[in-house]
Design a protein around this motif. Structure first.
Motif, PDB file in Angstrom:
ATOM      1  N   GLY A  21     -29.538 -57.275 -34.443  1.00 23.67           N
ATOM      2  CA  GLY A  21     -30.825 -56.915 -34.349  1.00 23.67           C
ATOM      3  C   GLY A  21     -31.545 -57.199 -32.792  1.00 23.67           C
ATOM      4  N   LEU A  22     -31.103 -58.090 -32.304  1.00 22.49           N
ATOM      5  CA  LEU A  22     -31.443 -58.429 -30.962  1.00 22.49           C
ATOM      6  C   LEU A  22     -30.824 -57.391 -29.875  1.00 22.49           C
ATOM      7  N   ALA A  23     -29.687 -57.236 -30.174  1.00 24.58           N
ATOM      8  CA  ALA A  23     -28.909 -56.483 -28.962  1.00 24.58           C
ATOM      9  C   ALA A  23     -29.042 -54.987 -29.204  1.00 24.58           C
ATOM     10  N   LEU A  24     -29.449 -54.480 -30.476  1.00 25.38           N
ATOM     11  CA  LEU A  24     -29.428 -52.981 -30.675  1.00 25.38           C
ATOM     12  C   LEU A  24     -30.678 -52.472 -29.843  1.00 25.38           C
ATOM     13  N   PRO A  25     -31.754 -53.067 -29.584  1.00 24.89           N
ATOM     14  CA  PRO A  25     -32.635 -52.051 -28.885  1.00 24.89           C
ATOM     15  C   PRO A  25     -32.354 -52.505 -27.377  1.00 24.89           C
ATOM     16  N   LEU A  26     -31.818 -53.342 -26.999  1.00 26.64           N
ATOM     17  CA  LEU A  26     -31.232 -53.212 -25.387  1.00 26.64           C
ATOM     18  C   LEU A  26     -30.293 -52.201 -25.185  1.00 26.64           C
ATOM     19  N   ILE A  27     -29.407 -52.213 -26.260  1.00 30.28           N
ATOM     20  CA  ILE A  27     -28.359 -51.157 -25.891  1.00 30.28           C
ATOM     21  C   ILE A  27     -29.047 -49.819 -26.105  1.00 30.28           C
ATOM     22  N   LEU A  28     -29.819 -49.549 -27.084  1.00 27.34           N
ATOM     23  CA  LEU A  28     -30.620 -48.124 -26.960  1.00 27.34           C
ATOM     24  C   LEU A  28     -31.384 -47.890 -25.919  1.00 27.34           C
ATOM     25  N   ARG A  29     -31.928 -48.993 -25.102  1.00 25.57           N
ATOM     26  CA  ARG A  29     -32.679 -48.640 -23.848  1.00 25.57           C
ATOM     27  C   ARG A  29     -31.860 -48.291 -22.513  1.00 25.57           C
ATOM     28  N   VAL A  30     -30.695 -48.878 -22.646  1.00 27.37           N
ATOM     29  CA  VAL A  30     -29.626 -48.604 -21.571  1.00 27.37           C
ATOM     30  C   VAL A  30     -29.359 -47.359 -21.714  1.00 27.37           C
ATOM     31  N   ILE A  31     -29.027 -46.735 -22.975  1.00 22.53           N
ATOM     32  CA  ILE A  31     -28.415 -45.420 -23.259  1.00 22.53           C
ATOM     33  C   ILE A  31     -29.406 -44.394 -22.889  1.00 22.53           C
ATOM     34  N   LEU A  32     -30.757 -44.703 -23.057  1.00 23.47           N
ATOM     35  CA  LEU A  32     -31.834 -43.779 -22.933  1.00 23.47           C
ATOM     36  C   LEU A  32     -31.882 -43.631 -21.284  1.00 23.47           C
ATOM     37  N   ALA A  33     -31.760 -44.774 -20.509  1.00 24.87           N
ATOM     38  CA  ALA A  33     -32.025 -44.810 -19.281  1.00 24.87           C
ATOM     39  C   ALA A  33     -31.006 -43.979 -18.534  1.00 24.87           C
ATOM     40  N   LEU A  34     -29.689 -44.250 -18.932  1.00 22.43           N
ATOM     41  CA  LEU A  34     -28.487 -43.413 -18.406  1.00 22.43           C
ATOM     42  C   LEU A  34     -28.800 -42.179 -18.787  1.00 22.43           C
ATOM     43  N   ARG A  35     -29.008 -41.780 -19.712  1.00 19.85           N
ATOM     44  CA  ARG A  35     -29.374 -40.168 -20.291  1.00 19.85           C
ATOM     45  C   ARG A  35     -30.329 -39.535 -19.134  1.00 19.85           C
ATOM     46  N   ARG A  36     -31.562 -40.432 -18.982  1.00 21.14           N
ATOM     47  CA  ARG A  36     -32.602 -40.096 -18.014  1.00 21.14           C
ATOM     48  C   ARG A  36     -31.905 -39.755 -16.445  1.00 21.14           C
ATOM     49  N   ALA A  37     -31.245 -40.783 -16.193  1.00 17.40           N
ATOM     50  CA  ALA A  37     -30.834 -40.600 -14.788  1.00 17.40           C
ATOM     51  C   ALA A  37     -29.867 -39.601 -14.586  1.00 17.40           C
ATOM     52  N   SER A  38     -28.922 -39.279 -15.556  1.00 22.20           N
ATOM     53  CA  SER A  38     -28.140 -38.124 -15.710  1.00 22.20           C
ATOM     54  C   SER A  38     -28.954 -36.718 -15.330  1.00 22.20           C
ATOM     55  N   ARG A  39     -29.633 -36.887 -16.232  1.00 24.02           N
ATOM     56  CA  ARG A  39     -30.574 -35.391 -16.203  1.00 24.02           C
ATOM     57  C   ARG A  39     -31.451 -35.317 -14.683  1.00 24.02           C
ATOM     58  N   ILE A  40     -31.975 -36.310 -14.216  1.00 22.12           N
ATOM     59  CA  ILE A  40     -32.459 -36.348 -12.960  1.00 22.12           C
ATOM     60  C   ILE A  40     -31.562 -35.894 -12.024  1.00 22.12           C
ATOM     61  N   ALA A  41     -30.351 -36.549 -12.066  1.00 20.93           N
ATOM     62  CA  ALA A  41     -29.284 -36.227 -11.115  1.00 20.93           C
ATOM     63  C   ALA A  41     -28.709 -34.758 -10.898  1.00 20.93           C
ATOM     64  N   LYS A  42     -28.862 -33.998 -12.269  1.00 19.66           N
ATOM     65  CA  LYS A  42     -28.490 -32.637 -12.402  1.00 19.66           C
ATOM     66  C   LYS A  42     -29.521 -31.700 -12.023  1.00 19.66           C
ATOM     67  N   SER A  43     -30.771 -32.413 -11.697  1.00 23.32           N
ATOM     68  CA  SER A  43     -31.916 -31.316 -11.436  1.00 23.32           C
ATOM     69  C   SER A  43     -31.817 -30.979  -9.905  1.00 23.32           C
ATOM     70  N   PRO A  44     -32.126 -29.638  -9.579  1.00 23.37           N
ATOM     71  CA  PRO A  44     -31.972 -29.507  -8.169  1.00 23.37           C
ATOM     72  C   PRO A  44     -32.986 -30.172  -7.154  1.00 23.37           C
ATOM     73  N   ARG A  45     -32.764 -30.301  -6.143  1.00 19.73           N
ATOM     74  CA  ARG A  45     -33.372 -31.083  -5.019  1.00 19.73           C
ATOM     75  C   ARG A  45     -34.175 -29.925  -4.501  1.00 19.73           C
ATOM     76  N   LEU A  46     -35.657 -29.891  -4.317  1.00 21.10           N
ATOM     77  CA  LEU A  46     -36.480 -28.991  -3.967  1.00 21.10           C
ATOM     78  C   LEU A  46     -37.494 -29.358  -2.789  1.00 21.10           C
ATOM     79  N   THR A  47     -37.516 -28.507  -2.053  1.00 24.58           N
ATOM     80  CA  THR A  47     -38.598 -28.595  -0.872  1.00 24.58           C
ATOM     81  C   THR A  47     -39.707 -27.480  -1.130  1.00 24.58           C
ATOM     82  N   SER A  48     -40.735 -27.806  -0.913  1.00 23.42           N
ATOM     83  CA  SER A  48     -42.097 -26.940  -1.238  1.00 23.42           C
ATOM     84  C   SER A  48     -42.964 -27.365  -0.346  1.00 23.42           C
ATOM     85  N   GLU A  49     -43.785 -26.202   0.135  1.00 21.35           N
ATOM     86  CA  GLU A  49     -45.237 -26.390   0.573  1.00 21.35           C
ATOM     87  C   GLU A  49     -46.147 -26.648  -0.118  1.00 21.35           C
ATOM     88  N   VAL A  50     -46.837 -27.854  -0.012  1.00 21.03           N
ATOM     89  CA  VAL A  50     -47.775 -28.299  -1.047  1.00 21.03           C
ATOM     90  C   VAL A  50     -49.158 -28.862  -0.336  1.00 21.03           C
TER      91      VAL A  50
END
Length: 107
Positions: free
Chosen positions: A12-41
């Motif tokens: 019960g104590l470890a499960l929320p921590l494990i889920l947070r780690v998995i979600l953080a890894l998925r988010r980091a993977s998704r960002i790494a796959k995004s193209p790096r862009l430069t734009s005039e703003v």
């Protein structure tokens, strides 16, 4: 029976921590796959959020593209402090991650 209770509490104590780690890894993977862009703003807005649950302030800057679309990115306080509403330049970004802003000097 005691060991069953210990295992149930440990899971019960470890499960929320494990889920947070998995979600953080998925988010980091998704960002790494995004193209790096430069734009005039143009910098059109800045805001600071003061979360009640944690001590750190969150700094957000809204950038507008020439076609009118906008993106709001989370920046460090030192990065946000270097920008002013109305600044124009080149935004370097990747998904939700800010990499840099090069101000265009008007002459």
């Amino acid at each position: 029976m005691f060991w069953v209770a210990v295992v149930v509490v440990a899971v019960g104590l470890a499960l929320p921590l494990i889920l947070r780690v998995i979600l953080a890894l998925r988010r980091a993977s998704r960002i790494a796959k995004s193209p790096r862009l430069t734009s005039e703003v143009t910098v059109v807005n800045k805001r600071t959020e003061l979360p009640t649950a944690k001590a750190n302030q969150e700094h957000y800057v809204t950038f507008q593209f020439p076609d009118g679309q906008r993106v709001e990115l989370n920046l460090l306080g030192s990065q946000s402090g270097m920008l002013s509403v109305g600044d124009q330049g080149t935004l370097d970004w990747q998904g939700p991650r800010f990499h840099g802003f090069t101000r265009m000097i008007l002459r």
